[in-house]
Design an enzyme around this catalytic site. Structure first.
Site, PDB file in Angstrom:
ATOM      1  N   CYS A  50      22.280  26.200   9.153  1.00 12.11           N
ATOM      2  CA  CYS A  50      21.415  25.716   8.078  1.00 12.11           C
ATOM      3  C   CYS A  50      20.939  26.876   7.144  1.00 12.11           C
ATOM      4  O   CYS A  50      20.875  26.598   5.904  1.00 12.11           O
ATOM      5  CB  CYS A  50      20.276  25.012   8.580  1.00 12.11           C
ATOM      6  SG  CYS A  50      19.404  25.992   9.768  1.00 12.11           S
ATOM      7  N   GLN A 116      18.685  31.142  18.691  1.00 15.48           N
ATOM      8  CA  GLN A 116      19.540  30.066  18.420  1.00 15.48           C
ATOM      9  C   GLN A 116      20.894  30.724  18.032  1.00 15.48           C
ATOM     10  O   GLN A 116      21.785  30.222  18.180  1.00 15.48           O
ATOM     11  CB  GLN A 116      18.709  28.796  17.645  1.00 15.48           C
ATOM     12  CG  GLN A 116      19.806  27.713  17.186  1.00 15.48           C
ATOM     13  CD  GLN A 116      18.999  26.732  16.330  1.00 15.48           C
ATOM     14  OE1 GLN A 116      17.976  27.101  15.774  1.00 15.48           O
ATOM     15  NE2 GLN A 116      19.571  25.622  16.351  1.00 15.48           N
ATOM     16  N   GLN A 120      24.992  29.665  18.251  1.00 13.12           N
ATOM     17  CA  GLN A 120      26.015  29.593  17.007  1.00 13.12           C
ATOM     18  C   GLN A 120      27.188  30.491  16.775  1.00 13.12           C
ATOM     19  O   GLN A 120      28.158  30.149  16.289  1.00 13.12           O
ATOM     20  CB  GLN A 120      25.236  29.536  15.794  1.00 13.12           C
ATOM     21  CG  GLN A 120      23.860  28.224  15.790  1.00 13.12           C
ATOM     22  CD  GLN A 120      22.881  28.364  14.982  1.00 13.12           C
ATOM     23  OE1 GLN A 120      22.553  29.512  14.366  1.00 13.12           O
ATOM     24  NE2 GLN A 120      22.512  27.358  14.358  1.00 13.12           N
ATOM     25  N   SER A 194       0.434  20.257  10.879  1.00 10.47           N
ATOM     26  CA  SER A 194       0.082  19.372  12.055  1.00 10.47           C
ATOM     27  C   SER A 194       1.034  18.707  12.656  1.00 10.47           C
ATOM     28  O   SER A 194       1.378  18.866  13.903  1.00 10.47           O
ATOM     29  CB  SER A 194      -0.994  18.334  11.859  1.00 10.47           C
ATOM     30  OG  SER A 194      -2.161  19.064  11.257  1.00 10.47           O
TER      31      SER A 194
END
Length: 456
Positions: A50, A116, A120, A194
């Site tokens: 991304c 991560q 990948q 939140s």
């Protein structure tokens, strides 16, 4: 052969540009096949996340490699080169190698040290291997980069300590509860921060989420994301009785929960620990709540202080990693620079063996009465002489090939021993074998996009 990288990432291109260059799972394999068939491209790997799209290639000429890879990007995604040229970064040879090591161990990530990206990169490498678009160079380089990244995360603290406000909240909660298993989260308000914090807590074991908001409909929309339930602000005291973790982020101008309101609730809870995170500005939670027993209150400044401290720690580890990366680059470039020695040594041994065989044939013709045992002894000792004679030149050749003028050394060595014809023949045979492997079957040809832009 040269190593070349072309890419766009979160540092060089806004999301509206990056999203135009996204490879889907299905299209990456087809893209690899097409790129590997391009003139000048010997090996290729595509890394798509991304935050980045990067194409690594081994090419016979840098200028041709840059041209062909840019054309490929433009054609595959149907985007004019002028639209992305200014966002594209190009790295060659050692700079490309260094970039790969930095990416794989998380130094180039938006969140420094995240793990991560290692998975990948590994998946991208395995896909390219599966579709036979890698060779000697990338099989060695990417295996080394992946192995190094695993070691980096084991031997350093680059991936430790939270470096985002939401992860810092999770880290604090673990110190209080040890585990979030079975813990209930109460979200007061429907703020994005939140929601993100609740998501991390939920991922780490919080089993139930409740959302309290002035508008019940908005509370229900957020609660559905966590398979939770919703309530109004009037029902907040009741929700506080069962909650273990409170995350507050409203737009209120005054305190949403005060010490006086919470004090009787804590008595009803029998002083069961309550972890409260105030992410609102201005604050939602009365700072005097901190005085209550078994209440652990943290505001945005507390969390950001933890993040800043942890980032400083990761930066120290990053400096250590930079030195480790330099060592890896030296190891790979030394191997890479001596890659051309193999064919030379093979050609030299082939020529020496041919001379030896010819000499033995002439000896057998001139001395026909020699027994098989005598011929065996002569053959063994004469071959030993050749091996001893070649040993020192081969050792020196490997040493000299690793230096800056290594290519000139290899060329001179080839000329001195007159190996040009053998090298040319062996290269032609190797290219022929490679072409056979790269040739696509009729079925694979049909599966390719009818036009290059269809890969999008």
């Amino acid at each position: 052969m040269d190593i070349l990288l072309l890419g766009l990432n979160y540092k060089t291109a806004p999301v509206e540009i990056r999203e135009k260059f996204t490879f889907s799972d299905d299209s990456t394999a087809r893209a690899l096949h097409l790129l590997s068939q391009t003139k000048s491209i010997a090996e290729c790997i595509i890394i798509g996340t991304c935050n980045r799209t990067e194409i690594y290639v081994v090419c016979d000429q840098l200028m041709a490699g840059r041209f062909e890879t840019r054309n490929f990007l433009s054609g595959w995604f149907g985007v004019d080169k002028d639209e992305f040229q200014n966002h594209l970064y190009v790295k060659e040879n050692e700079a490309a190698i260094e970039h790969l090591f930095r990416v794989t161990c998380g130094l180039d990530s938006m969140v420094m040290g995240e793990t991560q990206i290692l998975g990948q990169v590994r998946d991208a490498f395995l896909l390219a291997q599966q579709h036979e678009t890698t060779g000697t160079v990338f099989n060695t380089l990417f295996k080394q980069a992946i192995t190094f990244a695993k070691r980096a995360h084991t031997e350093t603290g680059i991936g430790q300590n939270a470096v985002s406000v939401s992860y810092a909240a999770v880290e604090l909660g673990k110190k209080i509860f040890g585990s979030f298993d079975g813990k209930e989260v109460l979200i007061v308000g429907a703020g994005k921060m939140s929601e993100l914090t609740a998501k991390h807590l939920h991922t780490n074991g919080s089993s139930r989420v409740r959302v309290a908001n002035r508008t019940l409909e908005r509370a229900q929309l957020l609660a559905e994301k966590f398979q939770g339930d919703a309530c109004t602000m009037e029902q907040l005291p009741q929700a506080l009785l069962t909650a273990d973790i409170v995350i507050s982020s409203t737009g209120a101008t005054g305190y949403v929960i005060t010490k006086e309101q919470l004090k009787p609730i804590m008595k009803q809870r029998k002083h069961r620990p309550l972890f409260m995170i105030d992410i609102a500005v201005p604050r939602d939670l009365d700072p005097n709540i901190h005085d209550l027993d078994n209440v652990y209150l943290y505001d945005i400044d507390d969390l950001e202080g933890i993040v800043a401290s942890n980032l400083a720690e990761r930066s120290k580890e990053a400096e250590r990693l930079e030195g480790m990366i330099r060592e890896e680059i030296v190891a790979f470039t030394t191997w890479y620079q001596t890659l051309g020695v193999g064919p030379l040594i093979a050609a030299l041994r082939e020529k020496a063996l041919a001379i030896h065989n010819d000499a033995m044939r002439k000896m057998e013709n001139k001395l026909p009465n020699l027994t098989e045992r005598e011929l065996h002894i002569i053959r063994k000792h004469t071959k030993g002489i050749i091996n001893q004679l070649l040993h020192e030149p081969v050792v020196r050749l490997k040493e000299l090939a690793a230096k800056k003028d290594g290519d000139e050394v290899l060329e001179t060595f080839s000329t001195i021993f007159a190996l040009e014809e053998i090298l040319k023949r062996n290269e032609q045979e190797a290219n022929w074998e490679a072409e056979k492997k790269k040739h696509l079957s009729d079925r694979e040809q049909v599966l390719m996009p009818q036009r290059i832009g269809q890969g999008n």
